[in-house]
Design a protein around this motif. Structure first.
Motif, mmCIF file in Angstrom:
data_model
loop_
_atom_site.group_PDB
_atom_site.id
_atom_site.type_symbol
_atom_site.label_atom_id
_atom_site.label_comp_id
_atom_site.label_asym_id
_atom_site.label_seq_id
_atom_site.Cartn_x
_atom_site.Cartn_y
_atom_site.Cartn_z
ATOM 1 N N SER A 1 -3.055 20.017 8.976
ATOM 2 C CA SER A 1 -3.537 20.309 7.608
ATOM 3 C C SER A 1 -2.612 20.618 6.605
ATOM 4 C CB SER A 1 -4.517 21.332 7.858
ATOM 5 O OG SER A 1 -4.013 22.401 7.687
ATOM 6 N N PHE A 2 -1.172 21.163 6.954
ATOM 7 C CA PHE A 2 -0.118 21.536 6.209
ATOM 8 C C PHE A 2 0.978 20.451 6.048
ATOM 9 C CE2 PHE A 2 -1.814 25.509 7.849
ATOM 10 C CZ PHE A 2 -2.180 26.236 6.526
ATOM 11 N N ALA A 3 0.533 19.261 6.591
ATOM 12 C CA ALA A 3 1.460 18.128 7.074
ATOM 13 C C ALA A 3 2.271 17.904 5.895
ATOM 14 C CB ALA A 3 1.087 16.966 7.805
ATOM 15 N N THR A 4 3.241 17.441 5.428
ATOM 16 C CA THR A 4 4.145 16.980 4.338
ATOM 17 C C THR A 4 4.812 15.795 4.641
ATOM 18 O OG1 THR A 4 6.273 18.139 4.727
ATOM 19 C CG2 THR A 4 4.452 19.278 3.378
ATOM 20 N N SER A 5 4.740 15.313 5.999
ATOM 21 C CA SER A 5 5.411 14.007 6.320
ATOM 22 C C SER A 5 4.747 13.354 7.524
ATOM 23 C CB SER A 5 6.709 14.162 6.584
ATOM 24 O OG SER A 5 7.223 15.069 7.804
ATOM 25 N N LEU A 6 4.842 12.497 8.022
ATOM 26 C CA LEU A 6 4.288 11.786 9.145
ATOM 27 C C LEU A 6 4.963 12.458 10.434
ATOM 28 C CD1 LEU A 6 4.050 7.648 8.543
ATOM 29 C CD2 LEU A 6 2.223 9.556 8.610
ATOM 30 N N MET A 7 6.075 12.751 10.412
ATOM 31 C CA MET A 7 6.881 13.552 11.528
ATOM 32 C C MET A 7 6.027 14.762 11.783
ATOM 33 S SD MET A 7 9.158 13.416 13.911
ATOM 34 C CE MET A 7 10.041 11.924 13.287
ATOM 35 N N HIS A 8 5.699 15.480 10.803
ATOM 36 C CA HIS A 8 4.847 16.578 10.725
ATOM 37 C C HIS A 8 3.531 16.240 11.908
ATOM 38 C CE1 HIS A 8 3.626 20.655 8.858
ATOM 39 N NE2 HIS A 8 3.178 20.560 10.366
ATOM 40 N N LEU A 9 2.925 15.147 11.477
ATOM 41 C CA LEU A 9 1.670 14.952 12.080
ATOM 42 C C LEU A 9 2.039 14.370 13.408
ATOM 43 C CD1 LEU A 9 0.129 12.799 9.043
ATOM 44 C CD2 LEU A 9 -0.530 15.144 10.206
ATOM 45 N N TYR A 10 3.100 13.583 13.714
ATOM 46 C CA TYR A 10 3.432 13.158 15.200
ATOM 47 C C TYR A 10 3.607 14.480 15.935
ATOM 48 C CZ TYR A 10 4.852 8.868 12.944
ATOM 49 O OH TYR A 10 5.123 7.528 12.345
ATOM 50 N N LEU A 11 4.058 15.667 15.564
ATOM 51 C CA LEU A 11 4.426 16.963 16.186
ATOM 52 C C LEU A 11 3.070 17.495 16.399
ATOM 53 C CD1 LEU A 11 7.988 17.826 15.004
ATOM 54 C CD2 LEU A 11 7.462 16.438 17.037
ATOM 55 N N SER A 12 2.372 17.766 15.407
ATOM 56 C CA SER A 12 1.227 18.563 15.464
ATOM 57 C C SER A 12 0.101 18.069 16.343
ATOM 58 C CB SER A 12 0.842 19.037 14.048
ATOM 59 O OG SER A 12 0.581 17.832 13.227
ATOM 60 N N ILE A 13 -0.390 16.783 15.833
ATOM 61 C CA ILE A 13 -1.754 16.004 16.461
ATOM 62 C C ILE A 13 -1.086 15.459 17.587
ATOM 63 C CG2 ILE A 13 -3.302 14.279 16.032
ATOM 64 C CD1 ILE A 13 -3.451 14.955 13.079
ATOM 65 N N GLY A 14 0.089 14.476 17.285
ATOM 66 C CA GLY A 14 0.408 13.797 18.657
ATOM 67 C C GLY A 14 0.916 14.529 19.746
ATOM 68 N N LEU A 15 1.875 15.435 19.490
ATOM 69 C CA LEU A 15 2.503 16.236 20.778
ATOM 70 C C LEU A 15 1.677 17.368 20.950
ATOM 71 C CD1 LEU A 15 5.030 16.339 22.608
ATOM 72 C CD2 LEU A 15 6.052 17.880 20.917
ATOM 73 N N LEU A 16 1.507 18.378 20.113
ATOM 74 C CA LEU A 16 0.581 19.445 20.339
ATOM 75 C C LEU A 16 -0.869 19.268 20.778
ATOM 76 C CD1 LEU A 16 1.622 22.378 20.351
ATOM 77 C CD2 LEU A 16 0.882 22.799 18.077
ATOM 78 N N SER A 17 -1.554 18.568 19.745
ATOM 79 C CA SER A 17 -2.722 18.532 20.320
ATOM 80 C C SER A 17 -2.965 17.725 21.726
ATOM 81 C CB SER A 17 -3.734 17.686 19.154
ATOM 82 O OG SER A 17 -3.890 18.665 18.040
ATOM 83 N N GLY A 18 -2.144 16.433 21.577
ATOM 84 C CA GLY A 18 -2.208 15.669 22.904
ATOM 85 C C GLY A 18 -1.945 16.530 24.149
ATOM 86 N N LEU A 19 -1.221 17.712 24.163
ATOM 87 C CA LEU A 19 -0.906 18.503 25.038
ATOM 88 C C LEU A 19 -2.043 19.217 25.565
ATOM 89 C CD1 LEU A 19 1.114 19.225 27.464
ATOM 90 C CD2 LEU A 19 1.840 21.296 25.685
ATOM 91 N N GLY A 20 -2.727 19.669 24.308
ATOM 92 C CA GLY A 20 -4.179 20.320 24.665
ATOM 93 C C GLY A 20 -5.048 19.704 25.187
ATOM 94 N N TRP A 21 -5.195 18.519 24.732
ATOM 95 C CA TRP A 21 -6.131 17.507 25.392
ATOM 96 C C TRP A 21 -6.025 16.985 26.869
ATOM 97 C CZ3 TRP A 21 -5.512 13.519 20.712
ATOM 98 C CH2 TRP A 21 -6.066 14.118 19.663
ATOM 99 N N ALA A 22 -4.568 16.968 27.226
ATOM 100 C CA ALA A 22 -4.493 16.811 28.659
ATOM 101 C C ALA A 22 -4.904 18.077 29.553
ATOM 102 C CB ALA A 22 -2.971 16.720 29.023
ATOM 103 N N MET A 23 -4.675 19.257 28.996
ATOM 104 C CA MET A 23 -5.083 20.559 29.706
ATOM 105 C C MET A 23 -6.395 20.770 29.589
ATOM 106 S SD MET A 23 -1.857 22.942 28.240
ATOM 107 C CE MET A 23 -2.293 24.481 29.064
ATOM 108 N N VAL A 24 -7.284 19.950 28.838
ATOM 109 C CA VAL A 24 -8.628 20.432 28.881
ATOM 110 C C VAL A 24 -9.422 19.327 29.828
ATOM 111 C CG1 VAL A 24 -10.693 19.763 27.256
ATOM 112 C CG2 VAL A 24 -8.685 21.350 26.357
#
Length: 447
Positions: free
Chosen positions: A100-123
């Motif tokens: 929600s604080f993203a200022t660039s697509l790279m921010h979204l790649y890391l937050s939603i893509g990498l971080l949330s993606g890893l959380g989804w795998a663990m769920v």
């Protein structure tokens, strides 16, 4: 505190609460992924980037979810499913909040893509494996009910997310979505630890292997259950599901575009997917009920529904009228939905319930190859031929080819179920259990 050890899955009881938890977990993982198109439109406009660049947000998330599944399985082997799911819920919710604080697509790649993606795998991996561990006779029905969360949330989340974006903009909507995602911690807390007889045998076997091989490579081999890579029935099953996965996502990507190419308006084209989603929901419940009747082997039912799904995809180009295309879409949705829970119900019969965490993790990682290649291949065939006819025929062909590979599994042409890994493998003398012992015939308590 004493922990009960069961000779076999309890097949009910608290298991239904685990099914309820898995229902919300699948909704808050794949329901969010399927409905993320609302944010996709907002990101394209706000960051003024091409659709291809923005598409990488969800693509990275899905890839990390699938490739991170073996890690989730290994963590469950060490610490149990409950803490892994709760940490996964925390990580995925944190990813949405930081986005929600993203200022660039790279921010979204890391937050939603990498971080949330890893959380989804663990769920996802631990929750579905926990349902399989709690049920045996009614495993297919329980798994089907758990997966209905995907269908229902797909209906509800898209309009809900659009409403939140209209009221609070995409940043505020992501904050609210992160709050919804944090409920995965509650779902994880509902997964009570369950110790089965096969768990004791598997853990003792791993301990013996680790005592013989103390190097780092050997430890990782045991932790990630990589011995399954030499288990031929499991690898043939993985190959079959990978082929099926190659064609599975084609309708989700190209069915609406195919309908628009037939000069149907956008609302009627979109309605095809809504009907397919409703049929998918009914198919999951029906196939679970059908499999648990015990009249047919789960493998036979899976081959049946997989073949019908492939045929329905191959028939899509014949839908020249809207009524015909609607009927074919309904048939595809029902058959594809009926197939899905059986994949996860059959897996414990192939490898044994004691290996379910590692097997499910490896399956998720390897089948992702088909999911990543299917849609681009379909689009390339469309560009090459000028229509989606070849695309849907090839997608249906992948399903039929996967069905043929499933027919190579043990006992496919008999009325007997395939023996699990624990029965196929040679068990060392020190790990064998006396058939007359209480561990096999009664519920006992371990302190």
């Amino acid at each position: 505190m004493a922990s009960p050890v069961y000779s076999e899955s309890p097949d009910g009881g608290w298991g239904w609460m685990v099914v309820l938890a898995a229902f919300f977990q699948t909704a808050l993982v794949f329901g969010v992924i399927r409905s993320f198109g609302v944010f996709f439109v907002e990101f394209v406009q706000y960051f003024d980037k091409l659709s291809g660049s923005v598409s990488w947000i969800t693509s990275i998330g899905i890839a990390v979810q699938q490739f991170g599944s073996p890690l989730a399985g290994a963590l469950c082997t060490c610490f149990g499913a409950r803490p892994v799911v709760m940490i996964g819920g925390l990580v995925s919710g944190l990813g949405m909040f930081l986005a929600s604080f993203a200022t660039s697509l790279m921010h979204l790649y890391l937050s939603i893509g990498l971080l949330s993606g890893l959380g989804w795998a663990m769920v996802f991996t631990p929750s579905i494996a926990s349902v399989a561990r709690y049920f045996k006779k009614r495993r297919s029905l329980a798994t089907g009910l758990a997966f209905t969360g995907v269908g229902l949330s797909s209906f509800a989340f898209s309009p809900l997310f659009q409403y939140l974006v209209d009221i609070f903009a995409w940043r505020g909507a992501l904050v609210i979505l992160s709050g919804m995602t944090f409920n995965l911690l509650v779902c994880g807390a509902l997964i009570r630890p369950l110790t089965l007889k096969e768990d004791l045998l598997a853990s003792e076997k791993v301990a013996v292997e680790q005592s013989k091989d103390r190097n780092c490579l050997g430890q990782c081999f045991s932790l990630f259950d990589l011995s399954l890579l030499s288990h031929r029935p499991f690898m043939r099953f993985v190959l079959a599901i990978t082929l099926i996965n190659t064609g599975y996502f084609v309708p989700y990507v190209h069915l609406v575009a195919h309908a628009r190419g037939k000069n149907f308006d956008e609302y009627r084209a979109a309605f095809l997917m809504s009907v397919a989603a409703a049929a998918d929901l009914c198919g999951r419940i029906f196939s679970g009920w059908m499999a648990d009747l015990g009249r047919f082997q789960i493998l036979h039912i899976l081959v049946f529904w997989t073949s019908l799904t492939g045929l329905s995809l191959a028939l899509v180009p014949l839908g020249q009228s809207y009524t015909t295309l609607l009927a074919i879409s309904t048939g595809y949705g029902f058959c594809a939905g009926a197939m899905t829970p059986l994949v996860f119900s059959l897996l414990p019969e192939i490898v044994g319930i004691g290996h379910i965490f590692g097997a499910l993790g490896l399956l998720q990682m390897l089948e992702s190859i088909g999911g990543l290649l299917g849609a681009p291949l379909s689009g390339w065939l469309r560009d090459l031929t000028g229509s989606y006819t070849t695309s849907f025929c090839v997608a249906g062909g992948f399903f039929l080819l996967g069905s043929l590979v499933l027919c190579t599994l043990p006992n496919c042409f008999s009325c007997c179920s395939a023996k699990p890994l624990d029965q196929l493998a040679v068990v060392p003398e020190e790990l064998k259990v006396d058939p007359a012992s209480d561990l096999l015939n009664h519920e006992v308590t371990v302190h």
